[in-house]
Motif scaffolding. Sequence first.
Motif, PDB file in Angstrom:
ATOM      1  N   GLU A 132      -1.228   5.319 -11.689  1.00 15.23           N
ATOM      2  CA  GLU A 132      -1.452   6.751 -11.490  1.00 15.23           C
ATOM      3  C   GLU A 132      -0.992   7.185 -10.097  1.00 15.23           C
ATOM      4  O   GLU A 132      -0.642   8.333  -9.876  1.00 15.23           O
ATOM      5  CB  GLU A 132      -2.942   7.108 -11.655  1.00 15.23           C
ATOM      6  CG  GLU A 132      -3.565   6.658 -12.973  1.00 15.23           C
ATOM      7  CD  GLU A 132      -2.787   7.166 -14.191  1.00 15.23           C
ATOM      8  OE1 GLU A 132      -2.200   8.259 -14.105  1.00 15.23           O
ATOM      9  OE2 GLU A 132      -2.757   6.465 -15.225  1.00 15.23           O
ATOM     10  N   GLN A 133      -1.027   6.245  -9.196  1.00 13.21           N
ATOM     11  CA  GLN A 133      -0.700   6.586  -7.804  1.00 13.21           C
ATOM     12  C   GLN A 133       0.764   6.347  -7.419  1.00 13.21           C
ATOM     13  O   GLN A 133       1.215   6.786  -6.374  1.00 13.21           O
ATOM     14  CB  GLN A 133      -1.559   5.762  -6.841  1.00 13.21           C
ATOM     15  CG  GLN A 133      -2.643   6.560  -6.164  1.00 13.21           C
ATOM     16  CD  GLN A 133      -3.931   6.483  -6.933  1.00 13.21           C
ATOM     17  OE1 GLN A 133      -4.339   5.382  -7.249  1.00 13.21           O
ATOM     18  NE2 GLN A 133      -4.543   7.612  -7.238  1.00 13.21           N
ATOM     19  N   ARG A 134       1.449   5.624  -8.235  1.00  8.21           N
ATOM     20  CA  ARG A 134       2.853   5.351  -7.901  1.00  8.21           C
ATOM     21  C   ARG A 134       3.720   5.935  -9.004  1.00  8.21           C
ATOM     22  O   ARG A 134       3.232   6.328 -10.061  1.00  8.21           O
ATOM     23  CB  ARG A 134       3.115   3.844  -7.781  1.00  8.21           C
ATOM     24  CG  ARG A 134       2.874   3.107  -9.074  1.00  8.21           C
ATOM     25  CD  ARG A 134       3.356   1.675  -9.108  1.00  8.21           C
ATOM     26  NE  ARG A 134       3.448   1.249 -10.492  1.00  8.21           N
ATOM     27  CZ  ARG A 134       2.519   0.560 -11.145  1.00  8.21           C
ATOM     28  NH1 ARG A 134       1.425   0.153 -10.530  1.00  8.21           N
ATOM     29  NH2 ARG A 134       2.675   0.258 -12.427  1.00  8.21           N
ATOM     30  N   GLN A 135       5.021   5.970  -8.759  1.00 12.12           N
ATOM     31  CA  GLN A 135       5.972   6.396  -9.780  1.00 12.12           C
ATOM     32  C   GLN A 135       6.698   5.146 -10.276  1.00 12.12           C
ATOM     33  O   GLN A 135       7.246   4.394  -9.452  1.00 12.12           O
ATOM     34  CB  GLN A 135       6.967   7.384  -9.169  1.00 12.12           C
ATOM     35  CG  GLN A 135       7.345   8.499 -10.087  1.00 12.12           C
ATOM     36  CD  GLN A 135       8.262   9.512  -9.418  1.00 12.12           C
ATOM     37  OE1 GLN A 135       8.165   9.755  -8.213  1.00 12.12           O
ATOM     38  NE2 GLN A 135       9.144  10.100 -10.199  1.00 12.12           N
TER      39      GLN A 135
ATOM     40  N   LYS B  11       2.570   5.610 -16.470  1.00 15.13           N
ATOM     41  CA  LYS B  11       1.565   6.633 -16.786  1.00 15.13           C
ATOM     42  C   LYS B  11       1.748   7.038 -18.250  1.00 15.13           C
ATOM     43  O   LYS B  11       2.868   7.004 -18.778  1.00 15.13           O
ATOM     44  CB  LYS B  11       1.754   7.865 -15.904  1.00 15.13           C
ATOM     45  CG  LYS B  11       1.533   7.595 -14.425  1.00 15.13           C
ATOM     46  CD  LYS B  11       1.672   8.906 -13.636  1.00 15.13           C
ATOM     47  CE  LYS B  11       1.831   8.651 -12.153  1.00 15.13           C
ATOM     48  NZ  LYS B  11       3.214   8.565 -11.698  1.00 15.13           N
TER      49      LYS B  11
ATOM     50  N   ARG C  94       0.798  -1.233   0.000  1.00 17.09           N
ATOM     51  CA  ARG C  94       0.000   0.000   0.000  1.00 17.09           C
ATOM     52  C   ARG C  94       0.825   1.274   0.000  1.00 17.09           C
ATOM     53  O   ARG C  94       0.402   2.303  -0.502  1.00 17.09           O
ATOM     54  CB  ARG C  94      -0.939   0.012   1.220  1.00 17.09           C
ATOM     55  CG  ARG C  94      -2.083  -0.925   1.031  1.00 17.09           C
ATOM     56  CD  ARG C  94      -3.018  -1.010   2.216  1.00 17.09           C
ATOM     57  NE  ARG C  94      -3.606  -2.346   2.269  1.00 17.09           N
ATOM     58  CZ  ARG C  94      -4.515  -2.788   1.414  1.00 17.09           C
ATOM     59  NH1 ARG C  94      -4.957  -1.993   0.462  1.00 17.09           N
ATOM     60  NH2 ARG C  94      -4.974  -4.022   1.488  1.00 17.09           N
TER      61      ARG C  94
ATOM     62  N   LYS D 105       5.518   3.880  -3.368  1.00 11.04           N
ATOM     63  CA  LYS D 105       5.470   5.124  -4.158  1.00 11.04           C
ATOM     64  C   LYS D 105       6.373   5.009  -5.371  1.00 11.04           C
ATOM     65  O   LYS D 105       6.171   5.684  -6.369  1.00 11.04           O
ATOM     66  CB  LYS D 105       5.936   6.308  -3.309  1.00 11.04           C
ATOM     67  CG  LYS D 105       5.006   6.622  -2.145  1.00 11.04           C
ATOM     68  CD  LYS D 105       5.419   7.916  -1.453  1.00 11.04           C
ATOM     69  CE  LYS D 105       4.490   8.230  -0.298  1.00 11.04           C
ATOM     70  NZ  LYS D 105       4.505   7.172   0.738  1.00 11.04           N
TER      71      LYS D 105
ATOM     72  N   PRO E 114      -0.526   0.261  -5.371  1.00 10.38           N
ATOM     73  CA  PRO E 114      -1.125   1.469  -5.936  1.00 10.38           C
ATOM     74  C   PRO E 114      -1.151   1.392  -7.463  1.00 10.38           C
ATOM     75  O   PRO E 114      -0.257   0.805  -8.080  1.00 10.38           O
ATOM     76  CB  PRO E 114      -0.188   2.583  -5.462  1.00 10.38           C
ATOM     77  CG  PRO E 114       0.490   2.017  -4.258  1.00 10.38           C
ATOM     78  CD  PRO E 114       0.619   0.556  -4.517  1.00 10.38           C
ATOM     79  N   SER E 115      -2.161   1.952  -8.040  1.00 11.76           N
ATOM     80  CA  SER E 115      -2.262   1.940  -9.497  1.00 11.76           C
ATOM     81  C   SER E 115      -1.122   2.759 -10.081  1.00 11.76           C
ATOM     82  O   SER E 115      -0.456   3.522  -9.371  1.00 11.76           O
ATOM     83  CB  SER E 115      -3.593   2.553  -9.927  1.00 11.76           C
ATOM     84  OG  SER E 115      -3.529   3.958  -9.715  1.00 11.76           O
TER      85      SER E 115
END
Length: 706
Positions: A455-458, A479, A420, A423, A452-453
């Motif tokens: 979009e939510q992670r790098q 992304k 969760r 990042k 995380p999707s």
Amino acid sequence: MGDEDWEAEIIKPHVSSYVPVFEKDRYSSGANGDTFNRTPASSSEMGDGSSRRDHFMRRGFASGRSLGDRDPGESNKRENTSTVGGFGVGKSFGNRGFSNNKFEEGDSSGFWRGFQDRNDSEASGSSRRGGRGSFRGCRGGFGLGSPNSDYEQDEGTQRSGGIFGSRRSALSGAGNGDTFQSRSGSGSGRGGYKGLNEEVITGSGKNSWKSEAEGGEGGDTQGPKVTYIPPPPPEDEDSIFAHYQTGINFDKYDTILVEVSGHDPPPAILTFEEANLCQTLNNNIAKAGYAKLTPVQKYSIPIIQGGRDLMACAQTGSGKTAAFLLPILAHMMRDGITASRFKELQEPECIIVAPTRELINQIYLEARKFSFGTCVRAVVTYGGTQLGHSIRQIVQGCNILCATPGRLMDIIGKEKIGLRQVKYLVLDEADRMLDMGFGPEMKKLISCPGMPSKEQRQTLMFSATFPEEIQRLAGEFLKSNYLFVAVGQVGGACRDVQQTVLQVGQYSKREKLVEILRNIGDERTMVFVETKKKADFIATFLCQEKISTTSIHGDREQREREQALGDFRCGKCPVLVATSVAARGLDIENVQHVINFDLPSTIDEYVHRIGRTGRCGNTGRAISFFDLESDSLLAQPLVKVLSDAQQDVPAWLEEIAFSTYGPAFSGGTRGNVFASVDTRKGKSSLNTAGFSSSQAPNPVDDESWD
Ligand SMILES: Nc1ncnc2c1ncn2[C@@H]1O[C@H](COP(=O)(O)OP(=O)(O)OP(=O)(O)O)[C@@H](O)[C@H]1O
């Protein structure tokens, strides 16, 4: 007989081949393997002067010009990436190699049989030897910490159900033990995948995810328990920050053209100061001996700091590891992280994956170095080592988890790692991580509960090679506005490596190898061969020739692999015979020579292999044996790589390249594809720092996987 058959020959699949160190003075010089005496070498045994060979006389075998003859302005002549054109596309071709080699069979079968018998009968003896460090070599002792029975109970036989309870059987038919991988295989589905060598999976063809390079550490079936606990890396500051010097060509990196594509890239930085890193990081960078950024660092650091996803391609040995570690650490320091503390479920902020155990360990050591003195805790876990040991490391706190894919999924399945908080997801050797061997596992990783999707992670991907079809696959992980950084030509070889291609038939290879190695003297040399058995065979042969040699490949136990690497790193064994398991990423000081005893079947593999030398501005030499019978399909991409790196191209090779009908002219085949630039065509934008050039890439047809 193809490679598959050689695999099938291995009688005790879970037992490693036992060829830890070939010490030339410890065998009798009989003509065959019956007299070969394998003696595990200790440091002291190997430390005498017996390994000395004649000094390298720079004669004969190298037809190319000397490094000193290079045109100093050569980087200015670099062609734009769009000129890749019709080259660089060849066909994967299987069934080459040792097993077809009449010479080997005829002249060495007795030797081989004797050698193999010993392997089988003595393999278990390996457990008697002490473990060795995997890094910076030469340290003794291993083991630490008392085993935690809770964790160990789960190993070896029954995998925990967890979220992946049934995945093994679905993926690979017969399950795979935590510590066991059937090497007898079914023979199915491997041929077309050749060239990725032993990292390819046994068993279920292209849908199989499991890596032999990983050693088959994950799975559900029975097998011997892995008890190996790698020695802890040294804790003293000197060792942590040990590094080798940048070479005379380090400053030439600045002349390499860089292209950044994608929308709105931030400008490159020119100095470490511009990165605005915290003081501790700056101190660590200085202690690591980094005074100046490499191009991939100049571009990647601000991109990552700007929160963008990135696919970066830069030549071997040019500092990609720090290019992702430094900005990630900087963010962690800036944003604050959960300080390490014991918890049964750890939730790292960063996950880094790489395809081989030795490479992920190396990345971990880099992460540990740069995070020194901070509260960021990096942990490494990889196959072939005791799972319980890994878990004990993890539960003590884990901000950055460095892992090989199979072991990562095991740990996630055991619910020791939660996703969760992730990042940053880093795929090093990303093209390898996304290909058919590891791709399915990576897809599972990103669809794990809690991850995380995109979009939510790098998500950050790095490699020296990036075939176009892999770039397209990567889109699923990134992304849509990711940036693509190409330092020099995507998939191009490092120009600091002087490349020589010699026409050598199978029957003459060993003789030529010995001749070259005797000329080289004690300079560190990696010899690449195409199969694991051949690695053992050639290493044994060299030992008989009184050349101190060790070997690394996926059939060796992890302890042996690490010992081999340690002996090579510290110079006890100046020759390392390796399969492609050692082709990528390994950063070993003073590797002056790479010899392709067998050429790989893909040009990307060639680029990675020769990149074990000529690192960080140092010069190196690569000599490749080109066998007309088996290597002609590599001629076209090889000519392309040589000429792009401004190397001499032998006329005979050019002739073969132009006379060989190959898929270079018909759109290409997986494996030898030479990516030109970002596959998202038409979105290229120049960066503003003055290094770039851009040209719209030539469109290339989509290719299917099959
Ligand atoms: N800015 C720098 N200054 C000095 N040394 C550096 C710098 N950046 C990286 N290095 C050193 O250069 C060597 C090669 O770096 P690294 O292993 O990251 O290369 P790489 O690009 O990942 O290579 P490969 O493609 O083979 O994986 C390492 O020893 C590293 O410590």
